[in-house]
Design a protein around this motif. Structure first.
Motif, PDB file in Angstrom:
ATOM      1  N   PHE A  81      -4.166 -37.922   6.630  1.00 28.09           N
ATOM      2  CA  PHE A  81      -4.051 -37.989   5.172  1.00 28.09           C
ATOM      3  C   PHE A  81      -3.017 -36.975   4.665  1.00 28.09           C
ATOM      4  N   ARG A  82      -3.014 -35.790   5.273  1.00 28.09           N
ATOM      5  CA  ARG A  82      -2.038 -34.762   4.856  1.00 28.09           C
ATOM      6  C   ARG A  82      -0.617 -35.203   5.179  1.00 28.09           C
ATOM      7  N   TYR A  83      -0.446 -35.802   6.333  1.00 30.92           N
ATOM      8  CA  TYR A  83       0.884 -36.297   6.733  1.00 30.92           C
ATOM      9  C   TYR A  83       1.370 -37.381   5.770  1.00 30.92           C
ATOM     10  N   LYS A  84       0.496 -38.325   5.429  1.00 23.45           N
ATOM     11  CA  LYS A  84       0.891 -39.400   4.524  1.00 23.45           C
ATOM     12  C   LYS A  84       1.191 -38.871   3.123  1.00 23.45           C
ATOM     13  N   ALA A  85       0.429 -37.888   2.673  1.00 23.84           N
ATOM     14  CA  ALA A  85       0.680 -37.299   1.356  1.00 23.84           C
ATOM     15  C   ALA A  85       2.042 -36.626   1.319  1.00 23.84           C
ATOM     16  N   LYS A  87       4.635 -37.214   3.339  1.00 25.66           N
ATOM     17  CA  LYS A  87       5.728 -38.148   3.609  1.00 25.66           C
ATOM     18  C   LYS A  87       6.009 -39.074   2.434  1.00 25.66           C
ATOM     19  N   THR A  88       4.937 -39.573   1.791  1.00 26.80           N
ATOM     20  CA  THR A  88       5.106 -40.573   0.735  1.00 26.80           C
ATOM     21  C   THR A  88       5.131 -39.979  -0.673  1.00 26.80           C
ATOM     22  N   HIS A 117       1.407 -25.340   6.178  1.00 25.02           N
ATOM     23  CA  HIS A 117       0.099 -25.911   5.856  1.00 25.02           C
ATOM     24  C   HIS A 117      -0.233 -27.083   6.774  1.00 25.02           C
ATOM     25  N   MET A 118       0.755 -27.935   7.043  1.00 24.73           N
ATOM     26  CA  MET A 118       0.534 -29.056   7.948  1.00 24.73           C
ATOM     27  C   MET A 118       0.219 -28.556   9.351  1.00 24.73           C
TER      28      MET A 118
END
Length: 449
Positions: free
Chosen positions: A35-39, A41-42, A125-126
């Motif tokens: 979810f963090r990656y998608k937030a 990236k998008t 953070h990621m």
């Protein structure tokens, strides 16, 4: 009841409560990373809302898991001193490795993951989120290494006083059942976390508290569950073959095979009767037992009558069927649910209410399957604590009166029941009061500035 029975019940209560939370967080940590990656990236506020919500769920689950784990470790000294006296040279270091390599990672970076998104760079953070997820998986590695060694011990030698010493650490860690148990547990965690995600998302839709994150999260949960349940079928089959080789008495109890059979039928359901050494009201499928358990139509399954030391049959027999039954239900619900959701073009409001209520009813189905499988594993190992090496009755305390154990058992039951109810109510409240998309959009714009 004597100290042995009470200590076994008390430890079972502690383990049963404790395992509910790691089995969620091992996989949930990776969902949070996704979810963090998608937030990032998008730039979609929905993905950010999903990340923030499920990070909170992870934190609450992590806290209760840590607390219950501490009380469980105390019982090695109070209730089971014989275990640490005889097997402490192996169990102690493995538990220590779990703390040093996993818990410190989780605890050390959890603060950054929870509170650092607006205080450190997005890359840092990621990275912190990934490290926390890695820590949960490493923790599972060490705990399953110890439990697997207790099931299929190797790589040790025993001195004249019965104390076990390490001969080869690689053999201790990578014992014969370890790869199967680790794979089985990781997939179990994926399914448990997936259905928690599916269930809470469905509840939000039913209670009209869904936001733009809900369809994305529901789709993710259904997709992971649909894939993981298929992989679990193959992992469970491989685990069964391993059990047939190294713990045939446990396998005989699972299937209630009283006398050696070749070929052996598969007992779908029945009522094991240890007095008459037969299964009453049994529904059997000829040859299927040999085919599944040995991959041969005429494979031999040893009966319980051939073993001097054998586990109690009924709890193992029924727990295994509960686990399999819940697994079949997971397969049907995840595959049909994904199909119906796709037909709506991922519009959850168009799903039928009966399906949404089914999703909500399956929220904690992973707990039922996990506990059932755990009981099969641990009860099926009896009467040994370390299979074939250390008997359970030889490890129990001789110093603590049974009255004291009974009193603390009642206290544990009351406390854990309250904590479990509180945990479920907190998740329900969080699902019914999610953060609004506008709030998350404002956060994203602030970060961009």
């Amino acid at each position: 009841m004597d100290a042995l029975i009470l200590s076994r019940i008390q430890f079972a209560v502690n383990v049963s409560f404790h395992i509910l939370f790691p089995v969620i967080n091992i996989a949930l940590a990776w969902f949070v990373v996704y979810f963090r990656y998608k937030a990032g990236k998008t730039g979609d506020a929905g993905w950010l809302a999903a990340y923030r919500f499920w990070t909170k769920v992870f934190a609450v689950t992590f806290a209760i898991g840590v607390v219950s784990g501490v009380t469980m470790s105390f019982q090695f000294g109070t209730n089971w001193p014989g275990f640490m006296e005889k097997a402490g040279n192996i169990a102690g270091p493995l538990l220590g490795y779990e703390v040093l390599t996993a818990f410190f990672l989780e605890a050390g970076f959890l603060g950054i993951m929870l509170f650092g998104r607006e205080r450190v760079s997005q890359k840092v953070h990621m990275t912190a989120s990934v490290i926390v997820a890695v820590g949960t998986s490493i923790s599972a590695f060490w705990i399953l290494a110890l439990d697997s060694w207790m099931q299929t011990p190797q790589g040790h030698w025993i001195d004249a006083e019965g104390v076990m010493h390490v001969k080869n650490w690689l053999e201790v860690i990578f014992n014969p059942s370890f790869p199967y148990r680790l794979t089985h547990k990781l997939l179990a965690s994926a399914l448990t976390a997936s259905f928690l995600i599916i269930g809470l998302s469905a509840w939000q839709i039913l209670k009209k508290t869904a936001n733009s994150a809900t369809p994305k999260v529901l789709k993710t949960g259904l997709t992971v569950a649909a894939v993981a349940i298929v992989l679990q079928v193959f992992a469970g089959d491989a685990h069964g073959l391993n059990t047939h080789q190294y713990q045939p008495a446990k396998l005989a109890a699972i299937e209630a095979v009283w006398h050696t059979e070749k070929p052996a039928p598969l007992t779908l359901i029945g009522w094991p009767n240890e007095q008459t050494q037969q299964t009453d009201y049994a529904v059997k499928v000829p040859y299927l037992g040999s085919l599944i358990l040995t991959h041969s139509m005429d494979g031999e399954i040893k009966g319980l009558s051939e073993f001097a030391d054998k586990p109690p049959v009924a709890p193992v027999f029924f727990a295994f069927r509960v686990m399999v039954g819940v697994g079949v239900l997971m397969l049907l619900v995840s595959w049909y649910g994904w199909y119906r959701f796709r037909k709506t073009r991922w519009q959850p409001q168009q799903l039928p209410k009966w399906l949404l209520y089914t999703f909500a009813g399956m929220t904690f189905s992973g707990w039922v399957a996990t506990l059932s499988g755990w009981y099969v594993t641990e009860i099926g190992r009896q009467p040994f604590l370390v299979y074939g090496v250390l008997r359970t009755e030889d490890a129990v305390t001789k110093m603590v009166p049974s009255e004291n154990i009974g009193l603390t058992l009642v206290m544990y039951l009351v406390l854990y029941s309250a904590m479990l109810l509180s945990y479920i109510m907190v998740l329900k409240y969080m699902a019914e009061h999610p953060e609004h998309d506008a709030h998350e959009t404002g956060r994203l714009k602030a970060e961009e500035r």
